[in-house]
Write an enzyme that holds these catalytic residues in place. Structure first.
Site, PDB file in Angstrom:
ATOM      1  N   GLY A  93      -2.353   9.845   4.109  1.00 43.79           N
ATOM      2  CA  GLY A  93      -1.180   9.026   3.848  1.00 43.79           C
ATOM      3  C   GLY A  93      -0.065   9.389   4.814  1.00 43.79           C
ATOM      4  CG  HIS A 146      -1.962   1.051   1.246  1.00 46.08           C
ATOM      5  ND1 HIS A 146      -3.193   0.862   1.817  1.00 46.08           N
ATOM      6  CD2 HIS A 146      -1.958   2.310   0.765  1.00 46.08           C
ATOM      7  CE1 HIS A 146      -3.902   1.967   1.690  1.00 46.08           C
ATOM      8  NE2 HIS A 146      -3.176   2.865   1.049  1.00 46.08           N
ATOM      9  CD  GLU A 199      -6.357   3.774   0.092  1.00 49.74           C
ATOM     10  OE1 GLU A 199      -5.361   4.284  -0.437  1.00 49.74           O
ATOM     11  OE2 GLU A 199      -6.568   3.793   1.312  1.00 49.74           O
ATOM     12  NE  ARG A 201     -22.652  -1.966  26.212  1.00 46.81           N
ATOM     13  CZ  ARG A 201     -22.039  -1.529  27.324  1.00 46.81           C
ATOM     14  NH1 ARG A 201     -21.538  -2.387  28.181  1.00 46.81           N
ATOM     15  NH2 ARG A 201     -21.954  -0.250  27.586  1.00 46.81           N
ATOM     16  CB  ALA A 233     -10.517   5.228   6.656  1.00 41.74           C
ATOM     17  CG  ASP A 277      -1.807   5.120   3.204  1.00 42.96           C
ATOM     18  OD1 ASP A 277      -1.816   5.334   1.977  1.00 42.96           O
ATOM     19  OD2 ASP A 277      -2.784   5.367   3.939  1.00 42.96           O
TER      20      ASP A 277
HETATM   21 ZN   LIG Z   1      -3.648   4.794   0.970  1.00 43.48          ZN
END
Ligand SMILES: [Zn+2]
Length: 389
Positions: free
Chosen positions: A318, A62, A139, A237, A230, A284
């Protein structure tokens, strides 16, 4: 030409070998052994890295760019510059990752990335040592509006097999990973279709409750994207998607271990939940990685980078994390040793995305892409296809 590499230890990384011998021939690993079990072959050159450790090259599944290059815009001729930068941080293989952009722009980017992947797979040993793009991670555009992060809302789409197929065709079948929010209409049709084509379907950018996340796994999803970020937050719970990601031993999951995206204490919780078999480290990373603070592009998004933190309109956008730092952070944030941290950056991601050819492991028949690491996890050297020592 045959070369035998040795050091103090070697992480396959599933096992640790003391006083190892790593025998490389024509860019491939011919044999992995120990000095106790085997003599150095007489017809090979011996390269001794002293008290270092040998480990597979890092695999980042990623990342959006680095060294000033944004992978949605970069030309195939520019990628070797990024590839050389990545090897200085121990990466030998990576997945260019898209962000949600207008569909035509995304398809154009996918065509360029497919060109780069095909060129890299035909590279010769005379090319400079560089990390190779191995497959594409989509993505977006199938992300939740509620958990989109910085992906522009106007570029998010409801999943359909027709749109997925358009992206697939533009990428000439090089899509190897798809991050998708399972709760949005159409996702449950696209997940099994993508899985059928060999894509690692990863749940993320999602507001899913736990039953929907479970249904996605039943439909073919087998991974989770930047766990905690995200995602609908965990409640004891109402565990939601994170409850499924942390508790399901049938799936792998990745995390951005920069200490900014996830608190170090929660990184430790994640590592304990997924274990050395299922935890995956990603960066990322964006174009700003390896560059000074300033304003950078992430696909269609403008990102401000200050003191190692990337933001767009106040949201994290990122990172500038590198894989070697992620590995070192894991050894600092948890009680994991270097071998388990390396495993989460090599064998685990390669296996999660189904890379063929024994990638991410030091074993006979695998490509000779490996790192020479200090005991603290600093990259001393990165060897690609047996070259660069
Ligand atoms: Zn990303």
């Amino acid at each position: 030409m045959k070369t035998t590499f040795t050091a103090t230890r070697l992480y396959t990384p599933v096992e640790e070998i003391q006083n190892p011998l790593l025998i490389v021939e024509d860019g491939m690993i011919a044999e992995v052994s120990s000095r106790a079990a085997k003599e150095v072959p007489g017809n090979s050159t011996l390269v001794d890295f002293g008290d270092a450790a040998l480990a597979p090259g890092f695999v980042d599944i990623h990342m959006h760019g680095g060294a000033g290059l944004d992978l949605m815009r970069a030309l195939p001729s520019e990628l070797p510059r990024l590839g050389r930068f990545l090897t200085t941080h121990g990466v030998t293989g990576y997945f260019p990752t898209t962000v949600a952009a207008p569909l035509d722009a995304t398809c154009a980017a996918l065509g360029r990335l497919a060109d780069s992947i095909e060129a890299a797979s035909n590279a010769t040993k005379d090319d400079p040592v560089q990390a190779r793009p191995l497959g594409i991670h989509l993505e977006g555009p199938f992300l939740s509006h509620k958990r989109r992060g910085v992906h522009p809302p106007e570029n998010l789409l409801e999943p359909t097999i027709a749109i997925f197929d358009r992206l697939w065709q533009a990428a000439r079948g090089h899509v190897k990973m798809l991050t998708i929010a399972p709760e949005i209409p159409g996702a449950m049709e696209v997940i099994p279709e993508a899985a059928k084509r060999g894509v690692c379907v990863s749940i993320g950018h999602s507001d899913a409750e736990m039953p929907i996340a479970k249904a996605a796994v039943a439909a073919g999803a087998r991974h989770a994207t930047h766990t905690f970020n995200a995602m609908r937050p965990l409640d004891h719970r109402e565990p939601g998607i994170i409850g499924e990601v942390l508790s399901d031993d049938g799936i792998t999951a990745d995390l951005i271990a920069d200490g900014i995206h996830v608190d170090p204490a929660v990184v430790k919780v994640f590592l304990e939940a997924k274990g050395p078999e299922r935890a995956v480290l990603i960066t990322d990373g964006i174009s700003a990685t390896g560059m000074p603070d300033g304003r950078y592009k992430l696909g269609p998004i403008e990102v401000d980078v200050k003191d190692g933190k990337c933001t767009a309109n106040g949201s994290l956008a990122g990172s500038v994390l590198t894989m070697d730092r992620a590995v070192r952070n894991v050894t600092k944030f948890s009680n994991w040793g270097l071998r388990d941290a390396v495993r989460a950056a090599t064998f685990n991601p390669a296996k999660a995305v189904g890379l063929s050819g024994n990638y991410g492991v030091l074993a006979a028949g695998a490509r000779a892409d490996f790192n020479v690491l200090s005991s603290e996890g600093n990259v001393i050297k990165t060897i690609v296809g047996g070259e660069g020592f």
